[in-house]
Motif scaffolding. Structure first.
Motif, PDB file in Angstrom:
ATOM      1  N   LYS A   1       0.847  -1.186   0.000  1.00  0.00           N
ATOM      2  CA  LYS A   1       0.000   0.000   0.000  1.00  0.00           C
ATOM      3  C   LYS A   1       0.890   1.245   0.000  1.00  0.00           C
ATOM      4  CE  LYS A   1      -4.008   2.018   2.387  1.00  0.00           C
ATOM      5  NZ  LYS A   1      -4.857   1.927   1.173  1.00  0.00           N
ATOM      6  N   ALA A   2       0.696   2.123  -0.985  1.00  0.00           N
ATOM      7  CA  ALA A   2       1.541   3.303  -1.145  1.00  0.00           C
ATOM      8  C   ALA A   2       1.431   4.223   0.060  1.00  0.00           C
ATOM      9  CB  ALA A   2       1.167   4.045  -2.419  1.00  0.00           C
ATOM     10  N   ALA A   3       2.576   4.491   0.696  1.00  0.00           N
ATOM     11  CA  ALA A   3       2.611   5.432   1.814  1.00  0.00           C
ATOM     12  C   ALA A   3       2.816   6.846   1.305  1.00  0.00           C
ATOM     13  CB  ALA A   3       3.728   5.048   2.789  1.00  0.00           C
ATOM     14  N   THR A   4       3.585   6.982   0.235  1.00  0.00           N
ATOM     15  CA  THR A   4       3.829   8.305  -0.368  1.00  0.00           C
ATOM     16  C   THR A   4       3.756   8.194  -1.882  1.00  0.00           C
ATOM     17  OG1 THR A   4       6.233   7.964  -0.457  1.00  0.00           O
ATOM     18  CG2 THR A   4       5.338   8.998   1.534  1.00  0.00           C
ATOM     19  N   LEU A   5       3.229   9.227  -2.504  1.00  0.00           N
ATOM     20  CA  LEU A   5       3.184   9.348  -3.956  1.00  0.00           C
ATOM     21  C   LEU A   5       3.694  10.727  -4.342  1.00  0.00           C
ATOM     22  CD1 LEU A   5      -0.306   7.789  -4.861  1.00  0.00           C
ATOM     23  CD2 LEU A   5       1.923   6.874  -5.504  1.00  0.00           C
ATOM     24  N   PRO A   6       4.320  10.866  -5.503  1.00  0.00           N
ATOM     25  CA  PRO A   6       4.775  12.188  -5.946  1.00  0.00           C
ATOM     26  C   PRO A   6       3.589  13.047  -6.396  1.00  0.00           C
ATOM     27  CG  PRO A   6       5.138  10.579  -7.671  1.00  0.00           C
ATOM     28  CD  PRO A   6       4.669   9.806  -6.464  1.00  0.00           C
ATOM     29  N   GLU A   7       3.783  14.351  -6.383  1.00  0.00           N
ATOM     30  CA  GLU A   7       2.751  15.247  -6.904  1.00  0.00           C
ATOM     31  C   GLU A   7       2.730  15.136  -8.426  1.00  0.00           C
ATOM     32  OE1 GLU A   7       3.037  19.247  -5.601  1.00  0.00           O
ATOM     33  OE2 GLU A   7       3.100  18.746  -3.459  1.00  0.00           O
ATOM     34  N   LEU A   8       1.529  14.993  -8.967  1.00  0.00           N
ATOM     35  CA  LEU A   8       1.388  14.832 -10.405  1.00  0.00           C
ATOM     36  C   LEU A   8       0.691  16.060 -10.996  1.00  0.00           C
ATOM     37  CD1 LEU A   8       0.300  11.074 -10.439  1.00  0.00           C
ATOM     38  CD2 LEU A   8       2.572  12.022 -10.860  1.00  0.00           C
ATOM     39  N   PRO A   9       1.014  16.389 -12.259  1.00  0.00           N
ATOM     40  CA  PRO A   9       0.495  17.623 -12.854  1.00  0.00           C
ATOM     41  C   PRO A   9      -0.958  17.546 -13.314  1.00  0.00           C
ATOM     42  CG  PRO A   9       1.874  16.478 -14.435  1.00  0.00           C
ATOM     43  CD  PRO A   9       1.984  15.729 -13.149  1.00  0.00           C
ATOM     44  N   VAL A  10      -1.564  16.366 -13.247  1.00  0.00           N
ATOM     45  CA  VAL A  10      -2.940  16.203 -13.721  1.00  0.00           C
ATOM     46  C   VAL A  10      -3.842  15.912 -12.528  1.00  0.00           C
ATOM     47  CG1 VAL A  10      -4.488  14.894 -15.218  1.00  0.00           C
ATOM     48  CG2 VAL A  10      -2.105  15.305 -15.919  1.00  0.00           C
ATOM     49  N   PRO A  11      -4.851  16.746 -12.258  1.00  0.00           N
ATOM     50  CA  PRO A  11      -5.753  16.520 -11.125  1.00  0.00           C
ATOM     51  C   PRO A  11      -6.407  15.139 -11.179  1.00  0.00           C
ATOM     52  CG  PRO A  11      -6.102  18.704 -12.071  1.00  0.00           C
ATOM     53  CD  PRO A  11      -5.197  17.969 -13.006  1.00  0.00           C
TER      54      PRO A  11
END
Length: 249
Positions: free
Chosen positions: A191-201
């Protein structure tokens, strides 16, 4: 002096015969236990069984074995139709109560362990992604790294991405640090604890839906009790302990 020499010869001969008989009995018992474990667990291969302690025959007479070790070449795990190999599957059993035919054997204490390498774990990863070591700091938190080209990962999961969005992403790679847990003794959950910010909402939720997945370990004998998982440089290590564990089902 001659009588003493003859007596010593008889002692050596009978001692050797006793050791030979003892070892033969161990071999038979190990084979019998292996057959019963294989049958009760529905295994496709014969497990390795090693009965410790000497002499063995006195343990049998006391209906209690000091220690038994069971090892398997490996068992399968599955995730979305992908087969993954679980290796170094072992059980160390102590204070094993038996009956004369070995039809019943219960360990007072059992310790189990297993490992999944990152190379094998990657076979269960979402299409287009890889799974690897996340570094010492994140591994201490039970995390692994799931990464891959963003468009490949999403399209591999059946998510349609318009050309205009692909151009905006520009070949971006997504990296998620996923926490690994063990559920019910046979299901590995990432289960992903962190994800990068992505440019598409809204795309971050789509990515999370893809990188969060379960891996079901199939075919573990009842003697292998697993309740803990740790992330190491060479893969995921599983361990567990139990009491009053049956060797035969």
């Amino acid at each position: 002096m001659r009588a003493l020499r003859i007596l010593l010869i008889f002692v050596v001969i009978f001692g050797g015969l006793f050791v030979a008989a003892d070892r033969a009995a161990v071999y038979f018992a190990e084979s019998e236990v292996a057959d019963r474990v294989r049958s009760s667990a529905g295994l496709t291969s014969q497990p390795d069984v090693s009965i410790k302690g000497f002499p063995f025959l006195t343990q049998v007479l006391g209906t209690s074995l000091d220690e038994v070790e069971i090892g398997l070449d490996g068992v399968n795990a599955t995730a979305d139709g992908h087969d993954v190999r679980v290796t170094e599957v072992k059980a160390q059993l102590k204070d094993v109560k038996i009956d004369s035919s070995f039809s019943s054997a219960v360990a007072g204490q059992a310790n189990g362990s297993a490992r999944i390498s990152y190379a094998d774990l990657a076979k269960s990863a979402p299409k287009g992604a890889t799974v690897g070591y996340a570094g010492a700091e994140r591994a201490a938190k039970g995390q692994v790294k799931v990464s891959g080209p963003l468009t490949d990962v999403l399209e591999g999961a059946g998510v349609e991405i318009p050309d205009t969005v692909k151009a905006l992403l520009g070949g971006r790679t997504v990296t998620a640090y996923s926490t690994v847990t063990l559920e019910g003794g046979d299901t590995v959950r990432l289960k992903a604890a962190t994800l990068p910010e992505l440019p598409v909402p809204g795309m971050d939720e789509q990515v999370r839906d893809v990188v969060d997945y379960d891996l079901k370990i199939d075919g573990l004998p009842s003697t292998i009790k697993l309740d803990k998982v740790t992330a190491a440089e060479d893969g995921l290590h599983f361990s567990g302990a139990g009491t009053n564990v049956s060797l035969t089902g």
